[in-house]
Scaffold this motif. Structure first.
Motif, PDB file in Angstrom:
ATOM      1  N   ILE A   1      87.188  53.128  51.351  1.00  0.00           N
ATOM      2  CA  ILE A   1      86.150  53.569  50.418  1.00  0.00           C
ATOM      3  C   ILE A   1      86.801  53.974  49.096  1.00  0.00           C
ATOM      4  CG2 ILE A   1      84.319  55.274  49.996  1.00  0.00           C
ATOM      5  CD1 ILE A   1      84.185  55.507  53.137  1.00  0.00           C
TER       6      ILE A   1
ATOM      7  N   GLN B   1      69.985  57.395  49.592  1.00  0.00           N
ATOM      8  CA  GLN B   1      70.539  56.196  50.200  1.00  0.00           C
ATOM      9  C   GLN B   1      70.205  56.164  51.682  1.00  0.00           C
ATOM     10  OE1 GLN B   1      72.440  57.606  47.813  1.00  0.00           O
ATOM     11  NE2 GLN B   1      73.099  55.949  46.479  1.00  0.00           N
TER      12      GLN B   1
ATOM     13  N   VAL C   1      79.094  56.282  53.930  1.00  0.00           N
ATOM     14  CA  VAL C   1      79.432  54.880  53.678  1.00  0.00           C
ATOM     15  C   VAL C   1      80.244  54.337  54.842  1.00  0.00           C
ATOM     16  CG1 VAL C   1      80.626  53.273  52.135  1.00  0.00           C
ATOM     17  CG2 VAL C   1      79.410  55.254  51.186  1.00  0.00           C
TER      18      VAL C   1
ATOM     19  N   ALA D   1      74.247  54.579  56.897  1.00  0.00           N
ATOM     20  CA  ALA D   1      74.655  53.502  57.786  1.00  0.00           C
ATOM     21  C   ALA D   1      74.443  53.932  59.232  1.00  0.00           C
ATOM     22  CB  ALA D   1      76.121  53.155  57.549  1.00  0.00           C
TER      23      ALA D   1
ATOM     24  N   GLY E   1      83.965  49.811  50.494  1.00  0.00           N
ATOM     25  CA  GLY E   1      82.754  50.470  50.040  1.00  0.00           C
ATOM     26  C   GLY E   1      83.025  51.317  48.811  1.00  0.00           C
TER      27      GLY E   1
ATOM     28  N   ASN F   1      75.877  47.537  42.980  1.00  0.00           N
ATOM     29  CA  ASN F   1      76.078  47.625  44.436  1.00  0.00           C
ATOM     30  C   ASN F   1      76.986  48.767  44.881  1.00  0.00           C
ATOM     31  OD1 ASN F   1      74.419  45.321  44.980  1.00  0.00           O
ATOM     32  ND2 ASN F   1      76.125  44.000  44.362  1.00  0.00           N
TER      33      ASN F   1
ATOM     34  N   LYS G   1      74.005  51.630  40.500  1.00  0.00           N
ATOM     35  CA  LYS G   1      73.299  51.123  41.681  1.00  0.00           C
ATOM     36  C   LYS G   1      73.120  49.608  41.591  1.00  0.00           C
ATOM     37  CE  LYS G   1      69.699  53.486  43.089  1.00  0.00           C
ATOM     38  NZ  LYS G   1      68.455  54.302  42.975  1.00  0.00           N
TER      39      LYS G   1
ATOM     40  N   ALA H   1      82.527  51.875  55.811  1.00  0.00           N
ATOM     41  CA  ALA H   1      83.484  50.882  55.325  1.00  0.00           C
ATOM     42  C   ALA H   1      84.884  51.300  55.764  1.00  0.00           C
ATOM     43  CB  ALA H   1      83.413  50.771  53.805  1.00  0.00           C
TER      44      ALA H   1
ATOM     45  N   LYS I   1      81.981  47.499  56.920  1.00  0.00           N
ATOM     46  CA  LYS I   1      82.412  46.432  56.018  1.00  0.00           C
ATOM     47  C   LYS I   1      83.818  46.758  55.520  1.00  0.00           C
ATOM     48  CE  LYS I   1      79.890  48.473  52.120  1.00  0.00           C
ATOM     49  NZ  LYS I   1      78.891  48.203  51.060  1.00  0.00           N
TER      50      LYS I   1
ATOM     51  N   ASP J   1      77.587  51.934  46.895  1.00  0.00           N
ATOM     52  CA  ASP J   1      76.931  52.334  48.147  1.00  0.00           C
ATOM     53  C   ASP J   1      76.252  53.693  48.050  1.00  0.00           C
ATOM     54  OD1 ASP J   1      77.810  50.154  50.117  1.00  0.00           O
ATOM     55  OD2 ASP J   1      79.706  50.759  49.207  1.00  0.00           O
ATOM     56  N   TYR J   2      76.870  54.629  47.350  1.00  0.00           N
ATOM     57  CA  TYR J   2      76.326  55.992  47.275  1.00  0.00           C
ATOM     58  C   TYR J   2      76.629  56.554  45.893  1.00  0.00           C
ATOM     59  CZ  TYR J   2      74.844  60.537  49.138  1.00  0.00           C
ATOM     60  OH  TYR J   2      74.163  61.707  49.392  1.00  0.00           O
TER      61      TYR J   2
END
Length: 236
Positions: free
Chosen positions: A70, A9, A65, A12, A22, A40, A37, A67, A19, A42-43
């Motif tokens: 999370i 990935q 991530v 960030a 996440g 969406n 994946k 966010a 965001k 993130d990891y």
């Protein structure tokens, strides 16, 4: 833990604003990884029944991530405790959704609504995960006498929500027998995730057989690629 691989990935950067929400998810099998994946996540942390990710692996995923909140989807009952420890230790706000398999995890993510806050999404996703009923097809590692089943080492067994209820000669036969236990008239979707040791044509044939048995249900067949389990079946 050595041997655990992580997906590549893009981390960030500090320039990116955090965001609101996440996701980190654990996947067993390349097909299941690809499905997550596509939703969406993130990891995605690669793990498995015999190779569970460590607390350090999960913390690394959370740290990558950016966010404000999370969500971690363990997708394995054996990983939930480690995920909860990460949530407790993390400087970020981390919420563990106690998903016991990838079918529960996928149902949870599909229920996610980006316009809702973390608390509302936690409730929605947990409810969606709990609605899913699952069957798994694997093989017996030893001779076992379980209730009315005399199970021999190497024979094919089916687990109804974690409890062995089926003992058959083939994975397809076991899957059909499990569906007859699990599916109700209120169900509308049956999903077949086939494992690394299952041929695609066998999985497609099983999907067609299940569709004929349950014409009122949509039946989907996906390559999960998970080891040890010939099929993971989800009904909702």
């Amino acid at each position: 833990v050595e041997g655990i691989e992580h997906d590549a990935q893009v981390p960030a950067t500090s320039a990116q604003p955090a965001k609101p929400l996440g996701f980190v998810a654990i996947a067993t099998g390349s097909g299941n990884e690809a499905i997550l994946k596509s939703l969406n996540i993130d990891y995605v942390v690669r793990g498995g029944q015999t190779m569970n990710p460590s607390i350090e692996d999960l913390q690394k995923a959370v740290d990558s991530v950016k966010a404000k909140t999370i969500f971690i989807l363990p997708n394995n009952g054996n990983i939930i405790l480690a995920a909860e420890q990460v949530a407790h230790m993390s400087q970020s706000r981390v919420i563990v959704l106690p998903t016991k398999n990838v079918a529960m995890g996928i149902a949870a993510v599909v229920a996610f609504q980006p316009d809702f806050d973390a608390k509302e999404n936690e409730q929605r996703m947990n409810e969606a995960a709990e609605r899913v009923r699952t069957g798994t097809i694997t093989y017996a590692v030893r001779d076992t006498l379980m209730e009315n089943l005399d199970i021999k080492e190497g024979s094919i067994i089916g687990l109804n929500n974690g409890r062995v209820t089926v003992n058959c000669e083939s994975a397809g036969e076991a899957a059909v027998a499990l569906m007859k236990e699990i599916v109700t008239d209120d169900d509308g979707l049956i999903t077949v995730y086939y494992g690394a040791d299952t041929k695609p044509e066998e999985a497609e044939a099983l999907g067609e057989e299940i569709a004929e048995l349950y014409p009122n249900c949509d039946v989907e067949v996906h390559r999960g690629g998970q080891p040890l389990y010939y099929y993971l079946l989800s009904v909702e």
